[in-house]
Design a protein around this motif. Sequence first.
Motif, PDB file in Angstrom:
ATOM      1  N   TRP A  27      57.201  14.638  58.578  1.00 32.64           N
ATOM      2  CA  TRP A  27      57.990  15.715  59.190  1.00 32.64           C
ATOM      3  C   TRP A  27      59.394  15.649  58.627  1.00 32.64           C
ATOM      4  O   TRP A  27      59.997  14.581  58.555  1.00 32.64           O
ATOM      5  N   LEU A  31      61.905  18.955  61.700  1.00 31.60           N
ATOM      6  CA  LEU A  31      60.639  18.764  62.409  1.00 31.60           C
ATOM      7  C   LEU A  31      59.568  19.750  61.968  1.00 31.60           C
ATOM      8  O   LEU A  31      58.687  20.140  62.746  1.00 31.60           O
ATOM      9  N   HIS A  56      55.898  23.397  63.634  1.00 30.44           N
ATOM     10  CA  HIS A  56      56.960  22.560  64.196  1.00 30.44           C
ATOM     11  C   HIS A  56      56.297  21.472  65.020  1.00 30.44           C
ATOM     12  O   HIS A  56      55.229  21.678  65.619  1.00 30.44           O
ATOM     13  N   LEU A  57      56.890  20.284  65.075  1.00 29.55           N
ATOM     14  CA  LEU A  57      56.284  19.158  65.774  1.00 29.55           C
ATOM     15  C   LEU A  57      56.007  19.478  67.234  1.00 29.55           C
ATOM     16  O   LEU A  57      55.011  19.019  67.803  1.00 29.55           O
ATOM     17  N   SER A  58      56.862  20.268  67.855  1.00 28.78           N
ATOM     18  CA  SER A  58      56.661  20.623  69.261  1.00 28.78           C
ATOM     19  C   SER A  58      55.376  21.422  69.464  1.00 28.78           C
ATOM     20  O   SER A  58      54.723  21.325  70.505  1.00 28.78           O
ATOM     21  N   LEU A  61      52.520  18.608  69.349  1.00 24.72           N
ATOM     22  CA  LEU A  61      52.494  17.669  70.460  1.00 24.72           C
ATOM     23  C   LEU A  61      52.379  18.344  71.815  1.00 24.72           C
ATOM     24  O   LEU A  61      51.913  17.732  72.772  1.00 24.72           O
ATOM     25  N   PHE A  65      55.780  16.469  73.530  1.00 25.66           N
ATOM     26  CA  PHE A  65      56.989  16.540  72.709  1.00 25.66           C
ATOM     27  C   PHE A  65      58.209  16.045  73.474  1.00 25.66           C
ATOM     28  O   PHE A  65      59.000  15.253  72.950  1.00 25.66           O
ATOM     29  N   ASP A  66      58.374  16.496  74.719  1.00 29.89           N
ATOM     30  CA  ASP A  66      59.539  16.075  75.510  1.00 29.89           C
ATOM     31  C   ASP A  66      59.511  14.575  75.774  1.00 29.89           C
ATOM     32  O   ASP A  66      60.559  13.918  75.814  1.00 29.89           O
ATOM     33  N   GLN A  68      58.194  12.297  73.794  1.00 35.53           N
ATOM     34  CA  GLN A  68      58.471  11.588  72.546  1.00 35.53           C
ATOM     35  C   GLN A  68      59.851  11.895  71.963  1.00 35.53           C
ATOM     36  O   GLN A  68      60.278  11.227  71.018  1.00 35.53           O
ATOM     37  N   LEU A  69      60.553  12.882  72.517  1.00 32.49           N
ATOM     38  CA  LEU A  69      61.815  13.317  71.929  1.00 32.49           C
ATOM     39  C   LEU A  69      62.835  12.189  71.742  1.00 32.49           C
ATOM     40  O   LEU A  69      63.493  12.117  70.692  1.00 32.49           O
ATOM     41  N   ILE A  72      61.834  10.447  68.636  1.00 33.49           N
ATOM     42  CA  ILE A  72      62.057  11.314  67.473  1.00 33.49           C
ATOM     43  C   ILE A  72      63.531  11.320  67.096  1.00 33.49           C
ATOM     44  O   ILE A  72      63.886  11.231  65.912  1.00 33.49           O
TER      45      ILE A  72
END
Length: 504
Positions: A27, A31, A56-58, A61, A65-66, A68-69, A72
Amino acid sequence: MSFDLNSNFFEIAFNVTEHTEAMLAYWDKNLICRYANKATADWFGITPDQMVNKSHLSEILGTLFDVQLPYINRVLEGKIQVFDQVIHWYSGKAKNVRVTYHPDYVEAEVKGFYAHMTDISPLNNKPVDDETGIEKLPEFLTQNDQLLENVAKTLNENLFTGFPSITALSKKHFVSESKLKRDFKQSFGRTIFSYYRYLQMEIADRYIREKRCNKNQMAVMLNFSNPSNFSACYHKYLEEKSAGLEPDQPQKQNINHYKTLIEEAPITIAMFNAEMQFIAVSKGWITEYNLQNINIIGKSIYEILPDTKKKCEKLHLHCLKGNIYQCDGLLLKKNNGTRSWLKWNIYPWFSPSGEVGGLCVHTEDISKIKAIEKENERAAKLLKRAATFSKMGTWTRDLLTHTMQWDNVIKSILELPEYFVPDIKALWMLLKQGKSQKLSKKALKDALRYGSPFDIEVDMITAKGNSRRIRIIGYPEFQNNKCKKLSGILLDITPISPFKTTGY
């Protein structure tokens, strides 16, 4: 495009990544996905073609995503991230997953990160938080303990870059400044800044005693505004040591913290005293060396892993003098009888008095990597032999440096010595005059002007005066609308007489 035999290593490596069950991706710093292997279809129900340069990674995931943020953000700051999490695959199965994010540096700047996700469900069944999917903390390690350990870790990471400030620490670790200062002093026996300075002076004292640096150099390395400020801090540190003013209880707490961190570390690591007896060991070490149901604390590594005495005792003694040792490949016999290639990192830990208290040893099983390297070497040899037998060689011409390179197969075909250095004049001299020279010049002109690849057959005269029918394939490489390089292959397609051999 280049036909250098080394490109086969990349092909083999690519095949390995495409046929692993682990999810691999890259990525960029925005992202956006720039690479993904085939396993993404099983993990997230989306193919690499649907992801690369689009997703986008979001989007991949989703609700994770939130969660793992924070990881990240930290990997984009240049810090390796390793954590365990429960992920629901596209098939609906819940898997215990180990996630590794590794920053990609280009000229000291993070341009993106590599992502690796592997299923570790068979290896552990640790409790996880129902909402976040992140592994729960063990009962004996409270949330506040973990917070303070993370703060101490942040301070360690910034020893050479400057104190991050109380405000920055409180924001980074989501705690109020007043609570952070109060709890940190209660746990470590010092203010946060005093603890930070003490860690810096421990490093400085070690470097100065080992004559790696002088005081002025250490002042610069540790970002002091001037050498006199460093000297004052260092003198105060030495006074504390000589007077025995280091707080004993916080030091014991620190050692216990380190032991706890090692025991819960997701890597293969162990802590030893000066007699090489186990003080603390990670669960990864227990699993890696098949030591389940064995009480190893207080026992010598040479008793638990006898093969290490012959191969590692001298290394341990060397490191117990304050040295660091790293080894990228040591063949060692494990308790289950198997022999594995291990990568070793051995480094000393120091007591409050500045003496070496023992060693921390981190190992990593790289047997699979060694097997791939061995297979690559075998494949390279086979490819080289195949190229020789098929009379196919590789060539390049660098338009920026005006140099040419021919491999030894081409030199053999044209009956040239291995030390021969080719140039464009030599090429025209070896090409047969007339049709072959005209065809070659036109192909070269079109490649340089229009970027056209070529595949031509010409007649050439070897250095020994023998005629050869040659096929030349070339590919131009452009940058800023200008050809910077030509590369390709050369094949001997001379018909072989049934009554004579070629001589090579």
